[in-house]
Structures are given as structure tokens and as C-alpha cells.
Design an enzyme around this catalytic site. Structure first.
Site, mmCIF file in Angstrom:
data_model
loop_
_atom_site.group_PDB
_atom_site.id
_atom_site.type_symbol
_atom_site.label_atom_id
_atom_site.label_comp_id
_atom_site.label_asym_id
_atom_site.label_seq_id
_atom_site.Cartn_x
_atom_site.Cartn_y
_atom_site.Cartn_z
ATOM 1 N N GLY A 31 26.265 50.701 13.330
ATOM 2 C CA GLY A 31 27.238 49.967 14.547
ATOM 3 C C GLY A 31 27.312 49.592 14.748
ATOM 4 O O GLY A 31 27.010 50.995 16.392
ATOM 5 N N GLU A 35 26.258 47.542 24.485
ATOM 6 C CA GLU A 35 24.872 47.049 25.138
ATOM 7 C C GLU A 35 23.895 47.809 25.392
ATOM 8 O O GLU A 35 23.036 47.406 25.284
ATOM 9 C CB GLU A 35 25.426 47.146 27.135
ATOM 10 C CG GLU A 35 26.251 45.434 27.118
ATOM 11 C CD GLU A 35 25.704 44.079 26.757
ATOM 12 O OE1 GLU A 35 24.144 44.481 27.193
ATOM 13 O OE2 GLU A 35 25.823 42.885 26.470
ATOM 14 N N GLY A 36 23.706 48.966 24.694
ATOM 15 C CA GLY A 36 23.068 49.664 24.823
ATOM 16 C C GLY A 36 22.641 49.918 23.351
ATOM 17 O O GLY A 36 21.078 49.588 23.567
ATOM 18 N N HIS A 37 23.278 49.555 21.958
ATOM 19 C CA HIS A 37 22.038 49.220 20.634
ATOM 20 C C HIS A 37 21.847 47.482 21.392
ATOM 21 O O HIS A 37 20.382 47.134 20.557
ATOM 22 C CB HIS A 37 23.176 48.594 19.590
ATOM 23 C CG HIS A 37 23.563 49.724 19.262
ATOM 24 N ND1 HIS A 37 25.131 50.497 19.822
ATOM 25 C CD2 HIS A 37 23.666 51.314 18.798
ATOM 26 C CE1 HIS A 37 25.583 51.464 18.832
ATOM 27 N NE2 HIS A 37 24.532 51.687 18.973
ATOM 28 N N GLN A 61 23.774 63.146 8.223
ATOM 29 C CA GLN A 61 23.977 63.323 9.231
ATOM 30 C C GLN A 61 24.981 63.642 10.565
ATOM 31 O O GLN A 61 24.731 64.117 11.855
ATOM 32 C CB GLN A 61 22.488 62.259 10.163
ATOM 33 C CG GLN A 61 23.835 61.293 10.777
ATOM 34 C CD GLN A 61 22.996 60.592 11.726
ATOM 35 O OE1 GLN A 61 21.845 59.101 10.583
ATOM 36 N NE2 GLN A 61 23.289 59.943 12.730
ATOM 37 N N LYS A 149 18.571 57.760 25.391
ATOM 38 C CA LYS A 149 20.206 58.284 25.151
ATOM 39 C C LYS A 149 20.767 59.441 23.824
ATOM 40 O O LYS A 149 20.721 60.354 24.598
ATOM 41 C CB LYS A 149 20.815 57.336 24.479
ATOM 42 C CG LYS A 149 21.890 57.920 24.492
ATOM 43 C CD LYS A 149 22.977 58.324 25.662
ATOM 44 C CE LYS A 149 24.845 58.384 24.644
ATOM 45 N NZ LYS A 149 25.133 58.755 23.900
ATOM 46 N N GLN A 153 16.480 62.765 19.134
ATOM 47 C CA GLN A 153 16.460 61.829 17.812
ATOM 48 C C GLN A 153 14.502 61.408 18.742
ATOM 49 O O GLN A 153 14.157 60.981 17.542
ATOM 50 C CB GLN A 153 17.745 61.962 18.328
ATOM 51 C CG GLN A 153 17.509 60.427 17.226
ATOM 52 C CD GLN A 153 18.703 59.084 16.670
ATOM 53 O OE1 GLN A 153 19.070 59.888 16.668
ATOM 54 N NE2 GLN A 153 18.526 58.479 17.572
ATOM 55 N N SER A 186 28.724 54.890 21.005
ATOM 56 C CA SER A 186 29.504 54.250 20.666
ATOM 57 C C SER A 186 30.933 55.419 20.710
ATOM 58 O O SER A 186 32.188 54.904 20.067
ATOM 59 C CB SER A 186 29.311 54.347 19.021
ATOM 60 O OG SER A 186 28.371 53.361 18.564
ATOM 61 N N ARG A 187 30.743 56.674 21.267
ATOM 62 C CA ARG A 187 31.760 57.845 21.102
ATOM 63 C C ARG A 187 32.750 57.347 22.377
ATOM 64 O O ARG A 187 33.560 58.517 22.028
ATOM 65 C CB ARG A 187 30.901 58.671 20.647
ATOM 66 C CG ARG A 187 30.666 59.217 19.110
ATOM 67 C CD ARG A 187 30.517 60.992 18.936
ATOM 68 N NE ARG A 187 29.691 61.104 17.449
ATOM 69 C CZ ARG A 187 28.633 61.079 17.301
ATOM 70 N NH1 ARG A 187 27.609 60.989 17.489
ATOM 71 N NH2 ARG A 187 28.478 61.307 16.140
HETATM 72 O O1 PAF Z 1 21.041 57.002 16.524
HETATM 73 C C1 PAF Z 1 21.456 56.592 15.200
HETATM 74 O O2 PAF Z 1 22.360 55.358 15.839
HETATM 75 C C2 PAF Z 1 21.115 57.225 14.205
HETATM 76 O O3 PAF Z 1 20.643 58.312 14.088
HETATM 77 C C3 PAF Z 1 20.404 56.874 13.479
HETATM 78 C C4 PAF Z 1 19.121 56.143 14.400
HETATM 79 C C5 PAF Z 1 20.584 54.984 13.119
HETATM 80 C C6 PAF Z 1 20.236 57.091 12.290
HETATM 81 O O4 PAF Z 1 21.214 56.505 11.051
#
Ligand code: PAF
Length: 284
Positions: A31, A35-37, A61, A149, A153, A186-187
Site C-alpha cells: 500500500g 507511481e512506482g507501484h 518482514q 527497486k 527481493q 513509500s519510505r
Molecule cells: O515490496 C513490497 O512491497 C513487499 O516486500 C511485498 C513484495 C509486497 C511483500 O510484502
């Protein structure tokens, strides 16, 4: 756009799409969309017949003392943004729904998770891998979209999809940057105006690395030293690590004689930021 909060509703909503043999895409998010999302969502809507976005701030996490409680949440704004993009299904489970009361089994992401972010944030990638595996099992997408980014991950998710036979095609999407070059995150919302300015340290270090390579520098140590010196110019930025790594194994390289990834993490004030870029040596 339909919104569901339980796994059963999610599976139910998807059953029709599956009956119609639609290609299903998943964009997992936490959430506070930017724009990245949205670039991931747009790529998903373009590629698939049916797009599912999940919003879940995954507690597993976040380490102790990390920003789980403070992590930005703005579901009303997120809903507006996603509806405007033509998303089909939004899955917003609670922690209870996601993990139940006695969840015990987790995913061990293996060697890719040992270094870099994994070293500074122990357990972080176990949490990421576990929740992504769960989301993939709930949604059973054909494709899933992840941003470059969070390069480590992305690699872990690609490896997990292959190693655990999840049969999900992982699509990497390029980093989206603000006009001044700072990678969207987001940070970034945590940064004061002065910190936001000094956050330029990360993308500037990546630019310096690319420039050094273009001049003919091939030594990874020399390029990393230039990156560190660039970050050191900003008094509020404190480098955690900078490295040139193999884009598949994430192991450090000695010489840049093929495309590699430049990665770095720095604390700007109290906010930890990461960034990365592909470094491609010019053809002689
Ligand atoms: O990149 C993220 O926002 C999170 O690490 C993800 C992939 C949604 C997992 O909680």
C-alpha cells in the site's frame, strides 16, 4: 474493482476468471501507493486479462525496532488510484486472515538472502518469501510483477518461483524515479525536506559509478570507493553498503567485464533507503 478481504472471497472472485481461461496477474504491495507501484499495475493490466493487487503490510518482514507501526498506510487514496487503473480485484487481508493463529511454516529463501539487506535486516527475506508464496498460492497467478527497486527481493522471488515450482512468471519492472533522480519509495515520506534533498546521495553515487565505467574504470573496488565518496559528500547520509554484484548470484564482482548491478543502502537521518542500477561496460 471488487475488493475482498478473505482468502475464500479471493479464490471465489478468481474462479470465474479461471473458468474463462483468463491470464491472471498479481501485483503484491504494502500500500501507500506511488507511481512506482502504479507502473507495476499498468504493466500487469497491459499483460494480463485479469489483474489482482494485494495490499498487506506484512508484519513478518519487519524486524524488531523497524517501522512496522509507522509504515505509511492510506487505503482510501490507494483504492482511488487502483480503481482508476482498471484493476479487477483488490485483496486486503488482515494479519489474522493472512497468518491465522498458529502459523508455523515459513519459506527459507537460501543464500540469496544472506548478504546485503538480509545481513542488515535478519529474517526480512524469510518474511517476504513466506508472504509472497502465500499470496501466490491464494491467487495462483500466471504472472507477478515486482519492481527492480528492491533488486534483492526480485531475485529471491524469481528463485523461489523456480525452486518451489510455483509456476509463476516473474516480470521485473524498472525503477521509477522522481524528477531529480531519487528512486520512488513509500519510505521517502519519512524524510524531512533537508533529508529528501540529501537522499540524492544514492542516485548520485549510481551516476558516479556509471560515469567511472564510461571513462574506462573496470575495478569494482575503485568504483565502489567513488560511490562511497559521493555519499560521504552529504552529511546526513550514512552509507550502509555499496557494491557491484553479479545480477544473478548477487555475489560481489572484482572486475566489470560484463553487465553487473551496482547496489547501495544508506541511512538518511533515521530513514534507510536503497537504490541500484544496471552497469553495462561499453563495447570496445
Ligand atoms: O515490496 C513490497 O512491497 C513487499 O516486500 C511485498 C513484495 C509486497 C511483500 O510484502
Amino acid at each position: 474493482m471488487e475488493r475482498v478481504t478473505s482468502k475464500e472471497e479471493c479464490r471465489q472472485a478468481l474462479s470465474q476468471a479461471r473458468r474463462e481461461h483468463k491470464t491472471i496477474a498479481l501485483v503484491p504491495t504494502m500500500g501507500a501507493l506511488h507511481e512506482g507501484h502504479l507502473s507495476l499495475v499498468r504493466a500487469a493490466c497491459k499483460r494480463a486479462d485479469y489483474t489482482v493487487v494485494s495490499i498487506f503490510v506484512n508484519p513478518t518482514q519487519f524486524g524488531e525496532g523497524e517501522d512496522f507501526g509507522a509504515y505509511p498506510r492510506d487505503i482510501v487514496h490507494d483504492l482511488e488510484l487502483l480503481a482508476a487503473e482498471g484493476v479487477d480485484l483488490l485483496f486486503t487481508p488482515t494479519t489474522d486472515v493472512m497468518y491465522g493463529r498458529d502459523s508455523q511454516v515459513t519459506v527459507d529463501p537460501g543464500p540469496l538472502a544472506m548478504r546485503w539487506e538480509g545481513e542488515v535486516r535478519p529474517g526480512h527475506f524469510n518474511g517476504v518469501a513466506t508472504v509472497v508464496a502465500k499470496l501466490m498460492n491464494i491467487v495462483r497467478p500466471d504472472v507477478a510483477f515486482f519492481g527492480e527497486k528492491d533488486f534483492q527481493q526480485l531475485r529471491i522471488v524469481e528463485q523461489m518461483s523456480r525452486d518451489l515450482d510455483l509456476c509463476v512468471n516473474i516480470v521485473p519492472c524498472p525503477i521509477i524515479r522522481e524528477r531529480d533522480g531519487v528512486a520512488m519509495s513509500s519510505r521517502n515520506a519519512y524524510l524531512s525536506p533537508e533529508e529528501r534533498f540529501q537522499a540524492l546521495a544514492l542516485c548520485e553515487a549510481l551516476e558516479v559509478a556509471a560515469a567511472a565505467l564510461a571513462w574506462g574504470e573496470r575495478s569494482a573496488d575503485a568504483i565502489v570507493a567513488l560511490m562511497a565518496a559521493e555519499v560521504a559528500k552529504r552529511p546526513l547520509a550514512e552509507l550502509d553498503y555499496a557494491a557491484l554484484v553479479d545480477s544473478v548470484t548477487l555475489e560481489p564482482v572484482q572486475t566489470v567485464d560484463m553487465p553487473v548491478r551496482a547496489i547501495l543502502a544508506a541511512r538518511v537521518g533515521t530513514t534507510r533507503l536503497i537504490d541500484n542500477a544496471a552497469l553495462v561496460p561499453p563495447v570496445k
